[in-house]
Design an enzyme around this catalytic site. Structure first.
Site, short mmCIF file in Angstrom:
data_model
loop_
_atom_site.label_atom_id
_atom_site.label_comp_id
_atom_site.label_asym_id
_atom_site.label_seq_id
_atom_site.Cartn_x
_atom_site.Cartn_y
_atom_site.Cartn_z
N PHE A 45 -23.64 -35.82 87.96
CA PHE A 45 -23.69 -35.76 89.35
C PHE A 45 -24.79 -34.51 88.67
O PHE A 45 -24.83 -33.69 87.59
CB PHE A 45 -23.22 -34.92 90.26
CG PHE A 45 -22.17 -36.57 91.01
CD1 PHE A 45 -22.39 -37.75 91.03
CD2 PHE A 45 -21.23 -35.81 91.65
CE1 PHE A 45 -21.43 -38.13 91.47
CE2 PHE A 45 -20.42 -36.70 92.10
CZ PHE A 45 -20.90 -38.15 92.25
N ALA A 46 -25.89 -33.75 89.43
CA ALA A 46 -26.70 -32.40 88.66
C ALA A 46 -25.85 -31.35 88.20
O ALA A 46 -25.32 -31.11 87.02
CB ALA A 46 -27.10 -32.35 90.09
N GLU A 47 -24.79 -31.39 89.00
CA GLU A 47 -23.80 -30.44 88.59
C GLU A 47 -22.29 -30.57 88.97
O GLU A 47 -21.92 -31.01 89.89
CB GLU A 47 -23.61 -28.32 89.23
CG GLU A 47 -25.44 -28.15 88.44
CD GLU A 47 -26.15 -28.32 88.97
OE1 GLU A 47 -26.88 -27.47 88.33
OE2 GLU A 47 -26.46 -28.97 89.92
N THR A 48 -21.18 -30.33 87.86
CA THR A 48 -19.57 -29.99 88.55
C THR A 48 -19.38 -28.34 88.39
O THR A 48 -19.56 -28.22 87.64
CB THR A 48 -18.52 -30.92 87.59
OG1 THR A 48 -19.44 -32.19 87.73
CG2 THR A 48 -16.74 -31.56 87.43
N HIS A 75 -24.92 -25.69 95.75
CA HIS A 75 -24.39 -27.46 96.03
C HIS A 75 -22.70 -26.66 95.41
O HIS A 75 -21.53 -27.33 96.39
CB HIS A 75 -25.60 -28.72 96.48
CG HIS A 75 -24.75 -29.02 94.86
ND1 HIS A 75 -25.96 -28.83 93.82
CD2 HIS A 75 -24.20 -30.60 94.53
CE1 HIS A 75 -25.03 -29.55 93.03
NE2 HIS A 75 -24.28 -30.54 93.32
#
Length: 283
Positions: A45-48, A75
């Protein structure tokens, strides 16, 4: 680390197939930097978000994209706060403070008719000039020209946790129609040390904006919903006196990548910008 140790949320939406997916590792104690980076790459994902400690209404948290650590992620903050609240690990009043790499960030979690909603208050923001050479390079990569810019909203770099180059386009058709080479955009971002997104916005009315946030990492080209960029936009609008303050705006994002979401932004007269949205479990 097994798959069940990583929770998956969609943030800034009430639908699992909308908004911005975020990974959340609710107990990352003992994980090394390399292990967190590997997990973030596997989640893709874009970030974790990695919660490294929790106690007394306070948690330490770090954020990794599939390719690098990110100073702050809005987010994933919303997703992690709602995850902790669901697990009874937020404060009794629904307030939790995240100790992030950019400083303390207060989050309030409350339930409304659509589920749990989190509101974070950014660190004190800054807004500065976007160098002319950087503006020309961004426009060139997007196939745009200076006459495509909104003359009332000049380009800047706004930072409410991450520095976001921010450009506003005047015409909706231009905003919807531009394309870009993800590899070329990534090369520019790496060369300039921009860890998050290039924010491209279009004002649809006095208090509503549409946003496209360029963030080429792995299979991702555009971020579906970017909390740190929403806070940066709020700070920018305050500095430009482009909206009344205190005030509120709404940002629609994610339509161009098939994951529409909505970010709500409160702009006080001074201090951090407040960004709120829902998050729901995926799968």
């Amino acid at each position: 680390m097994t798959d069940t140790d990583v929770l998956r949320y969609a943030a800034f939406t009430t639908r699992p197939d909308g908004g911005n997916p975020a990974g959340v590792v609710p107990d990352a104690r003992g994980l090394s930097d390399s292990e967190m980076q590997r997990i973030a790459a596997e989640v893709d994902f874009a970030e974790t978000a990695f919660v490294t400690s929790v106690g007394a209404g306070r948690a330490r948290i770090r954020y990794f994209s599939p390719i690098a650590e990110v100073p702050f992620c809005g987010h994933a903050t919303v997703a992690a706060a709602i995850s902790l609240a669901e697990d009874g690990r937020a404060g009794d009043d629904g307030v939790i403070e995240f100790v992030t790499p950019v400083g303390p960030v207060r989050i309030e979690v409350a339930r409304d008719d659509d589920g749990l909603r989190a509101t974070f208050t950014s660190v004190p923001p800054t807004v500065r000039a976007l160098p002319e050479a950087d503006l020309d390079e961004i426009l060139g990569l997007l196939g745009l020209a200076r006459q495509d810019l909104d003359p009332d909203l000049p380009p800047r770099i706004a930072d409410a946790g991450n520095p976001h180059p921010l450009i506003a386009l005047a015409a909706e058709s231009v905003f919807d129609g531009f394309g870009f080479d993800p590899d070329a955009v990534r090369a520019l971002m790496d060369a300039r040390g921009w860890p998050a997104t290039i924010a491209v916005v279009h004002r649809t009315d006095a208090t509503r904006f549409a946003a496209r946030n360029l963030f080429p990492v792995g299979r991702i080209t555009e971020d579906p919903a970017t909390g740190s960029a929403a806070a940066a936009l709020g700070a920018y609008l305050r500095v430009q006196a482009a909206v009344p303050v205190p005030g509120r705006i709404e940002i629609a994002q994610g339509r161009h990548v098939g994951r529409p979401g909505v970010l709500h932004v409160e702009i006080p007269a001074t201090g951090g910008i407040r960004v709120s949205g829902h998050a729901v479990r995926m799968g």
